[in-house]
Write a protein that holds these residues in place. Structure first.
Motif, short mmCIF file in Angstrom:
data_model
loop_
_atom_site.label_atom_id
_atom_site.label_comp_id
_atom_site.label_asym_id
_atom_site.label_seq_id
_atom_site.Cartn_x
_atom_site.Cartn_y
_atom_site.Cartn_z
N ASN A 130 0.85 -1.20 0.00
CA ASN A 130 0.00 0.00 0.00
C ASN A 130 0.88 1.24 0.00
OD1 ASN A 130 -2.57 -1.35 2.27
ND2 ASN A 130 -2.52 -1.36 0.04
N ARG A 131 0.36 2.32 -0.53
CA ARG A 131 1.06 3.61 -0.43
C ARG A 131 1.04 4.11 0.99
NH1 ARG A 131 1.14 7.00 -5.00
NH2 ARG A 131 0.84 8.80 -3.64
N GLY A 132 2.12 4.75 1.39
CA GLY A 132 2.11 5.47 2.66
C GLY A 132 2.11 6.96 2.37
N GLU A 133 2.82 7.74 3.16
CA GLU A 133 3.03 9.16 2.85
C GLU A 133 3.70 9.25 1.47
OE1 GLU A 133 2.23 11.84 5.14
OE2 GLU A 133 1.05 10.06 5.66
N PRO A 134 3.60 10.40 0.81
CA PRO A 134 4.27 10.54 -0.49
C PRO A 134 5.75 10.14 -0.38
CG PRO A 134 2.86 12.42 -0.12
CD PRO A 134 2.82 11.60 1.15
N GLY A 135 6.18 9.28 -1.30
CA GLY A 135 7.57 8.81 -1.28
C GLY A 135 7.80 7.59 -0.41
#
Lengths: 318, 318
Positions: A130-135
């Protein structure tokens, strides 16, 4: 070492691209919304297989900046299929190979039309990312990639496997791309479909509520039956073993962390969902082949309606 | 003229109670959230069959204030079934009859246990009624009520029909309550179920999207099959005619205004949905009788999950 372009640097693209960079390949990431965050802070992978930071990855805002590479890893969403050719083409030279780490049925066919069948590989990731914070990307569980070739060519499959030698990613090879795609759908359709249509829930709830658990089994059996009919219709000898697949996929999901499948994340965030490639095309083939798929038919109809509502909320034409 | 208590003065209870008051009956409404609005401004019915205002209806905050009546019209939501007995009991005297204008299967059985089978009538409203501002009800389309008796007693059915003589409500009689209940479910299950699970849409969208339209047909056929098996299991001779019912119910809904079925309104507003009586109990009977109901099973599982999510959002135990 290879020159690699990751087209579609979402959570999945970033994760696998970072693992290739870690192994020494020259990996270029086509970035859109995370470009500034990655330029400033690098790319951070928090992974059950070991964290990884790329402080200064090669990032680009356009495919032209990257130019021709040895391998394109295409990890775009299937919803972007109409823009995909233009995004991939600048990275394709005479000897470029293209690995699709994408969900759904019929996508390799499009790439084969655009760029030639010989170049096209399917990569089937069984993983929880999953994506977290940008980057930042969270790799929660599993991670093997199954490598298959559009023409099921053994030497090309070997070339595909060779890319990953030395990378901290478990790879498996599949001698039959179509069988591997249906195997992947046997997980994606029940779990992406039911986590969305049950209201936006995690996988543990699908397996924890008796009615949904039974539905997961039922639709998985339908997908296996449709896959076997499709394999037969394509004159291929491979078949999916229903009992083994159901036991394996339900069992692996039972012990998995409460997971938000990609389509469920899209649903919750109001983003386009991969309905056509993941539901509509498998259903179309099942119906054309006379396979009874009531669960798949209903889930597909509901997904189309939910996706249409989301498009209306985003102010897009429907 | 009869003394009537409307227990559960939501949109449906207010509408039918107002029509009885208009015909000269002494109608008492048990009111909760709309009490103050109706006390101040009366009860307003905006109806395709003619508007109606009751400037000073009899309203009460408790059933005890109303006391025994000739007829109880119980229009509570089936989700309130556990509180229903206490709300109805104060209005039940020796000769009181009770008409349930409620959705779902198995509710008359509960009333028969509590108050005696002879008193209990089922009222099946085929109508489109939604709440407006507090104290206002919108009657959009249709409106006939089918009157049936728990013991299928012809003289009691005649007494039930007599109540509505002179009221601006079309009534039909049903010689078999169980058949009438399944007939009602043949509309409620597809349209309440699919308008919710397709994301909270109106009936016209269910019938306008090909996959959902097919699903409406398919689940309606399942409900008819389950109903016929249930009728046979009860030793009753009545049967539902699948072809006629599907043609009639789909046809009537096709020409109906874009409608928000009660469960869809509950879903959108985050209120308890009538899942047990409308979905779980019909599915339980179908499965016990060996009727194949994949559509009903999946919709029921999804409804249970959606209802659980709504309870969690309301902070209620699940």
């Amino acid at each position: 070492m290879s020159r690699v372009a990751v087209i579609g640097a979402g959570a999945v693209g970033c994760y696998y691209g970072a693992r290739l960079a870690e192994a020494g390949h020259e990996v270029h990431f086509l970035m859109r919304r995370d470009y500034d965050a990655v330029a400033a802070g690098g790319l951070r992978i928090e992974s059950v297989d070991g964290d990884l930071v790329l402080p200064h990855p090669h990032i680009a805002r356009s495919s032209e900046e990257i130019g021709p590479v040895d391998w394109v890893i295409c990890a775009l969403k299937a919803t972007a299929i109409e823009e995909t050719r233009a995004l991939v083409a600048p990275c394709v030279g005479d000897t470029t190979r293209i690995l699709l780490i994408m969900n759904g049925l019929g996508l390799e066919e499009r790439f084969a039309e655009w760029f030639g069948a010989r170049r096209v590989f399917g990569g089937l990731a069984f993983t929880c990312i999953n994506r977290g914070e940008p980057g930042t990307v969270h790799h929660i569980d599993y991670g093997p990639v199954t490598i298959a070739h559009f023409e099921d060519d053994a030497s090309e499959i070997a070339a595909g496997m060779a890319l990953w030698a030395g990378a901290k990613v478990k790879t498996l090879s599949a001698s039959c791309l179509l069988a591997a795609r249906w195997m992947k759908l046997a997980w994606n359709i029940p779990f992406n479909g039911l986590t969305v249509t049950a209201g936006g829930v995690t996988t543990d709830r699908v397996l924890g509520m008796p009615g949904l658990r039974e539905a997961a089994h039922a639709v998985m059996r339908e997908v296996v039956a449709a896959g076997n009919a499709d394999l037969a219709a394509h004159g291929l000898a491979d078949r999916l073993d229903e009992g083994a697949i159901v036991t394996d996929l339900i069992g692996r999901t039972d012990v998995m962390a409460a997971y938000r499948p990609s389509t469920m994340v899209d649903f919750i965030e109001g983003l386009p969902m991969e309905v056509d490639a993941m539901f509509v095309e498998p259903l179309r083939r099942a119906q054309a082949l006379g396979v009874a798929t009531p669960y798949l038919a209903l889930i597909t109809a509901q997904m189309q309606s939910l996706d249409r509502l989301a498009r209306e909320r985003r102010g897009e034409p429907t």
